[in-house]
Write an enzyme that holds these catalytic residues in place. Structure first.
Site, PDB file in Angstrom:
ATOM      1  N   GLN A 135       0.836  -1.205   0.000  1.00 22.76           N
ATOM      2  CA  GLN A 135       0.000   0.000   0.000  1.00 22.76           C
ATOM      3  C   GLN A 135       0.871   1.255   0.000  1.00 22.76           C
ATOM      4  O   GLN A 135       0.610   2.206  -0.743  1.00 22.76           O
ATOM      5  CB  GLN A 135      -0.904  -0.002   1.242  1.00 22.76           C
ATOM      6  CG  GLN A 135      -1.840   1.181   1.298  1.00 22.76           C
ATOM      7  CD  GLN A 135      -2.852   1.144   0.166  1.00 22.76           C
ATOM      8  OE1 GLN A 135      -3.526   0.133  -0.026  1.00 22.76           O
ATOM      9  NE2 GLN A 135      -2.976   2.220  -0.592  1.00 22.76           N
ATOM     10  N   ARG A 289      -1.627   0.710  -7.062  1.00 23.70           N
ATOM     11  CA  ARG A 289      -1.331  -0.620  -6.507  1.00 23.70           C
ATOM     12  C   ARG A 289      -0.914  -1.541  -7.660  1.00 23.70           C
ATOM     13  O   ARG A 289       0.023  -2.322  -7.549  1.00 23.70           O
ATOM     14  CB  ARG A 289      -2.571  -1.201  -5.798  1.00 23.70           C
ATOM     15  CG  ARG A 289      -2.992  -0.475  -4.530  1.00 23.70           C
ATOM     16  CD  ARG A 289      -2.000  -0.659  -3.405  1.00 23.70           C
ATOM     17  NE  ARG A 289      -1.749  -2.056  -3.093  1.00 23.70           N
ATOM     18  CZ  ARG A 289      -2.527  -2.832  -2.328  1.00 23.70           C
ATOM     19  NH1 ARG A 289      -3.601  -2.309  -1.742  1.00 23.70           N
ATOM     20  NH2 ARG A 289      -2.221  -4.102  -2.099  1.00 23.70           N
TER      21      ARG A 289
HETATM   22  N1   CP Z   1      -6.200  -1.123   0.298  1.00 22.23           N
HETATM   23  C1   CP Z   1      -6.340  -2.450   0.237  1.00 22.23           C
HETATM   24  O1   CP Z   1      -5.422  -3.239   0.519  1.00 22.23           O
HETATM   25  O2   CP Z   1      -7.578  -2.851  -0.193  1.00 22.23           O
HETATM   26  P1   CP Z   1      -8.171  -4.327  -0.186  1.00 22.23           P
HETATM   27  O3   CP Z   1      -8.410  -4.708   1.248  1.00 22.23           O
HETATM   28  O4   CP Z   1      -9.436  -4.215  -0.974  1.00 22.23           O
HETATM   29  O5   CP Z   1      -7.187  -5.260  -0.819  1.00 22.23           O
END
Ligand code: CP
Ligand code: NVA
Length: 307
Positions: A135, A289
């Site tokens: 992230q 991402r």
């Molecule tokens: N921000 C993130 O990791 O989203 P998810 O939980 O949807 O993978």
């Protein structure tokens, strides 16, 4: 056989390696936007193990691996032997003989560290209770795209000292910027758990407005992370005053960005006017991402590609 390189915590990579990743991200993203095929990973397989829910992480890893010419296989605890008590060390031995790279989303960091110790192939942390390094790769790339280098800048973290916060704190040490943190009493940063080497790169503030003051980037996350659902009612009480709203954005720099890893709860950790407002870059963050993780997988499997 030499030990593979993993990405289990943000500090596993040096500033110099991260600079390479951000440069590769730019190249990979531009090529992808032009619909130019880049298949360096034909016949390579990524295994993704999810012990918690996901939208962005699953989609970005699965789509990313396919866009690099490889394959991705999804496993979860419910319908694999992982949920029936097979030791994580045994799972690592077996899984890593059948694929080229593994991504894991799980609970304690210790689980992924143990898996990695028994893996023949690189392991990527797709979120643990303690960290979410992929992230922050995407978030910092997003910052760079909008504002240039993050070195010397100030990030305000408002809310829970969770996995995303801990990762920002590690990133601040590696890339030399400052994090101003404000958490409710009882939810403060635990420097040892965050894996910090010192306290030079963050400051704590009792009042979230003070943390946000003069920041280049204001960021937050849910009040209750996955795995902590039993604390939800107590957290809703404790975090009431830790919402990023328009007043808080007003005390940050006039051109401050707003980020949130998503999923978000409008009206809790962030006001709708902020996340849906002009300073918010949350959709760029989510998209990045994909591109940053493609660069990460390329680096872990092929090393320093320079074309
Ligand atoms: N921000 C993130 O990791 O989203 P998810 O939980 O949807 O993978
Ligand atoms: N801190 C959140 C991040 C979700 C992507 C959680 O762990 O649930």
């Amino acid at each position: 056989m030499s030990a593979p390189k993993h990405f289990l915590q943000f500090r596993d990579f040096s500033g110099e390696e991260l600079a390479h990743l951000f440069e590769r991200t730019r190249w990979i993203k531009e090529r992808f936007k032009r619909y130019e095929r880049y298949w360096p990973l034909a016949d390579r397989t990524l295994v993704m193990i999810f012990e918690k829910a996901s939208t962005r992480t699953r989609l970005s890893f699965e789509a990313g691996m396919q866009q690099l010419g490889g394959f991705a296989i999804y496993l979860n605890t419910r319908d694999s032997q992982l949920g029936r008590g097979e030791p994580v060390e045994d799972a690592a031995e077996v899984i890593s003989r059948m694929c080229d790279i593994v991504m894991i989303r799980t609970f304690e960091q210790d689980i992924i560290e143990r898996f990695a110790r028994h893996s023949r192939v690189p392991v990527i942390n797709g979120l643990t209770n303690e960290f979410h390094p992929c992230q922050i790769l995407a978030d910092i790339h997003t910052f760079i795209e909008h504002r240039g280098a993050i070195q010397g800048k100030t990030v305000a973290w408002i809310g829970d000292a969770n996995n995303v916060c801990n990762t920002w704190l590690q990133a601040a040490e590696v890339l030399d910027f400052t994090v101003r943190v404000s958490t409710p009493p009882g939810y403060a940063v635990a420097p040892a758990l965050a894996g910090l080497s010192g306290m030079d790169h963050y400051r704590e503030f009792a009042d979230p407005m003070d943390a946000a003051r003069g920041a280049d980037l204001v960021t937050t996350d849910v009040w209750t992370s996955m795995g902590f659902e039993a604390e939800d009612a107590a957290r809703k009480q404790a975090f009431q005053d830790w919402q990023v709203d328009a007043d808080m954005m007003r005390v940050a720099k006039p051109d401050a960005l707003f980020m949130h890893c998503l999923p978000a709860h409008r009206g809790e950790e962030v006001a709708a006017t902020v996340i849906d407002g002009s300073q918010s870059v949350v959709w760029d963050e989510a998209e990045n991402r994909l591109h940053t993780q493609k660069a990460l997988i390329e680096y872990l499997l092929l090393g320093r590609v320079t074309r």
